[in-house]
Scaffold this motif. Structure first.
Motif, short mmCIF file in Angstrom:
data_model
loop_
_atom_site.label_atom_id
_atom_site.label_comp_id
_atom_site.label_asym_id
_atom_site.label_seq_id
_atom_site.Cartn_x
_atom_site.Cartn_y
_atom_site.Cartn_z
N GLU A 111 0.83 -1.20 0.00
CA GLU A 111 0.00 0.00 0.00
C GLU A 111 0.86 1.25 0.00
O GLU A 111 0.58 2.23 -0.71
CB GLU A 111 -0.92 -0.02 1.21
CG GLU A 111 -1.88 1.15 1.27
CD GLU A 111 -2.76 1.12 2.50
OE1 GLU A 111 -3.73 1.89 2.57
OE2 GLU A 111 -2.47 0.30 3.40
N TYR A 112 1.93 1.24 0.79
CA TYR A 112 2.84 2.39 0.84
C TYR A 112 3.50 2.62 -0.52
O TYR A 112 3.57 3.76 -1.01
CB TYR A 112 3.90 2.15 1.91
CG TYR A 112 5.03 3.17 1.90
CD1 TYR A 112 4.84 4.45 2.42
CD2 TYR A 112 6.28 2.85 1.37
CE1 TYR A 112 5.86 5.38 2.41
CE2 TYR A 112 7.29 3.77 1.35
CZ TYR A 112 7.09 5.03 1.87
OH TYR A 112 8.11 5.96 1.85
N GLU A 113 3.97 1.56 -1.15
CA GLU A 113 4.63 1.69 -2.45
C GLU A 113 3.66 2.21 -3.51
O GLU A 113 4.03 3.03 -4.35
CB GLU A 113 5.21 0.35 -2.86
CG GLU A 113 6.38 -0.11 -1.98
CD GLU A 113 6.85 -1.51 -2.34
OE1 GLU A 113 6.15 -2.17 -3.15
OE2 GLU A 113 7.91 -1.94 -1.82
N GLN A 114 2.42 1.74 -3.47
CA GLN A 114 1.43 2.22 -4.43
C GLN A 114 1.12 3.69 -4.23
O GLN A 114 1.01 4.45 -5.21
CB GLN A 114 0.15 1.38 -4.30
CG GLN A 114 0.30 -0.06 -4.77
CD GLN A 114 -0.95 -0.88 -4.52
OE1 GLN A 114 -1.84 -0.48 -3.77
NE2 GLN A 114 -1.02 -2.06 -5.14
N GLU A 115 0.99 4.10 -2.99
CA GLU A 115 0.70 5.51 -2.71
C GLU A 115 1.87 6.41 -3.09
O GLU A 115 1.67 7.52 -3.59
CB GLU A 115 0.34 5.69 -1.24
CG GLU A 115 -0.99 5.06 -0.86
CD GLU A 115 -1.36 5.31 0.58
OE1 GLU A 115 -0.54 5.95 1.28
OE2 GLU A 115 -2.45 4.88 1.00
N VAL A 116 3.10 5.94 -2.84
CA VAL A 116 4.27 6.73 -3.23
C VAL A 116 4.35 6.86 -4.75
O VAL A 116 4.64 7.94 -5.29
CB VAL A 116 5.55 6.08 -2.67
CG1 VAL A 116 6.79 6.73 -3.28
CG2 VAL A 116 5.60 6.21 -1.16
N ALA A 118 1.82 6.68 -6.87
CA ALA A 118 0.75 7.59 -7.31
C ALA A 118 1.11 9.04 -7.01
O ALA A 118 0.85 9.94 -7.82
CB ALA A 118 -0.56 7.20 -6.62
N ALA A 119 1.72 9.27 -5.85
CA ALA A 119 2.12 10.65 -5.51
C ALA A 119 3.20 11.15 -6.46
O ALA A 119 3.19 12.33 -6.87
CB ALA A 119 2.62 10.69 -4.07
N GLN A 120 4.14 10.29 -6.85
CA GLN A 120 5.20 10.70 -7.77
C GLN A 120 4.63 11.05 -9.13
O GLN A 120 5.05 12.01 -9.78
CB GLN A 120 6.24 9.58 -7.90
CG GLN A 120 7.47 9.99 -8.68
CD GLN A 120 8.21 11.15 -8.05
OE1 GLN A 120 8.45 11.15 -6.84
NE2 GLN A 120 8.58 12.14 -8.85
N LEU A 121 3.64 10.26 -9.59
CA LEU A 121 2.98 10.58 -10.86
C LEU A 121 2.27 11.93 -10.78
O LEU A 121 2.32 12.72 -11.73
CB LEU A 121 1.98 9.48 -11.22
CG LEU A 121 2.57 8.12 -11.60
CD1 LEU A 121 1.46 7.10 -11.83
CD2 LEU A 121 3.45 8.23 -12.86
N ALA A 122 1.63 12.18 -9.64
CA ALA A 122 0.95 13.47 -9.47
C ALA A 122 1.94 14.62 -9.46
O ALA A 122 1.69 15.69 -10.02
CB ALA A 122 0.12 13.45 -8.18
#
Length: 319
Positions: A158-163, A165-169
């Motif tokens: 979950e942490y890796e997915q959120e990171v 997604a945040a990097q893409l944003a």
């Protein structure tokens, strides 16, 4: 005439409501309208006087109407006016959520034992607490099945997915937020609009020292391959932003130009390389070779071994 809200609440509420509407609709820039336009102070004073006058008139009308009532009517009016407002629906909701008994009905749930005159009431658990407890049980079962039996995902995933997604944003945001550029993220801008903007900045700020064609005057020549503080987009960006050599170099432009504008003019400066100015200044600094430039394949010298000519000498014996 009976009103539930007293005058000392109505008047301030209406006064500040009108004041807020005035500030909203009057464009006064950074200052409040009541300070920017002193006439509004007189307007608000007039509003306050009108509100007070309305309350006095209503009070007078109420008094006159009260005097015209009969004795029975006066009693009913005073009883209705002095009756306190109650939130019946709120009390009903609270009663259902707590299932509490009124003081008059506590005798129905009092227990037999007595501790020095202290009696205990057999109250039921509040329904809201019971429902919340059942909800935690349902949540625990779902959590157990999903994460410990099925193995949906764990905290690390979950942490890796959120990171990610945040990097893409962040990357998407940086595409439109050019002012976030710095010496580490700056890239050469090849768009015609950026180069045109960079040329305008150059013509407005740089021609006094570098000439309009970049040939150099007080400042160095920008058209050759020699640079005092290094070439390339990152070095040129840093030089424009932070300034040149202490005491004799260019001033820092970071206070006057935005990062996006520095990137534009730096890109334009690099396009001057290889051009032929009218009066080029002698080269200054060192020959700049971009360390990130692709290496040109070196030409292989084809050494052709000399071919030995084999001569067959045939002796023909003529008899």
């Amino acid at each position: 005439m009976s009103t539930r809200t007293p005058w000392w609440i109505r008047v301030p509420v209406l006064f500040f409501l009108i004041f807020g509407l005035m500030e909203y609709f009057i464009d006064s820039g950074d200052k409040p309208a009541i300070i920017e336009y002193p006439i509004t102070q007189f307007f608000m004073l007039l509003v306050l006087m009108i509100l007070i006058a309305i309350e006095l008139i209503l009070s007078s009308i109420e008094n006159i109407m009260f005097q015209t009532l009969s004795a029975e009517g006066k009693e009913k009016y005073l009883a209705a006016k002095n009756k306190k407002f109650e939130w019946k629906w709120a009390k009903n909701v609270m009663s259902k959520l707590t299932r509490s008994r009124s003081i008059e009905r506590e005798g129905e749930i009092i227990l037999d034992h007595n501790y020095d005159g202290i009696r205990e009431l057999d109250n039921v658990l509040p329904p809201w607490w019971v429902y919340l407890f059942y909800g935690t049980m349902i949540f625990a079962v779902i959590y157990l099945v999903r994460f410990h039996i099925v193995g949906d995902y764990d905290q690390k995933l979950e942490y890796e997915q959120e990171v990610a997604a945040a990097q893409l944003a962040i990357d998407e945001y940086k595409k439109t937020a050019k002012d976030l550029v710095d010496v580490n993220t700056v890239e050469f801008l090849s768009d015609a609009s950026d180069l045109s903007a960079g040329e305008k900045i150059f013509q407005s700020n740089c021609v006094a020292c570098h000439m309009a064609d970049g040939g150099g005057g007080i400042g160095p020549n920008l058209t050759d391959e020699y640079w005092i503080l290094g070439g390339g987009i990152k070095n040129v960006f840093h030089t424009i932003s932070e300034g040149g050599r202490d005491g004799k170099g260019m001033v820092a432009w970071k206070q006057s130009l935005k990062p996006a504008e520095i990137a534009q003019v730096a890109s334009y400066v690099l396009t001057l390389g290889g051009t032929t100015p009218a009066n080029p200044k002698e080269a200054q600094g060192d020959l700049w070779v971009d360390p990130n430039a692709p290496q040109q394949p070196t030409g292989t010298e084809s050494e052709t071994a000399p071919m030995e000519q084999v001569i067959d000498s045939t002796t023909v014996a003529m008899d």
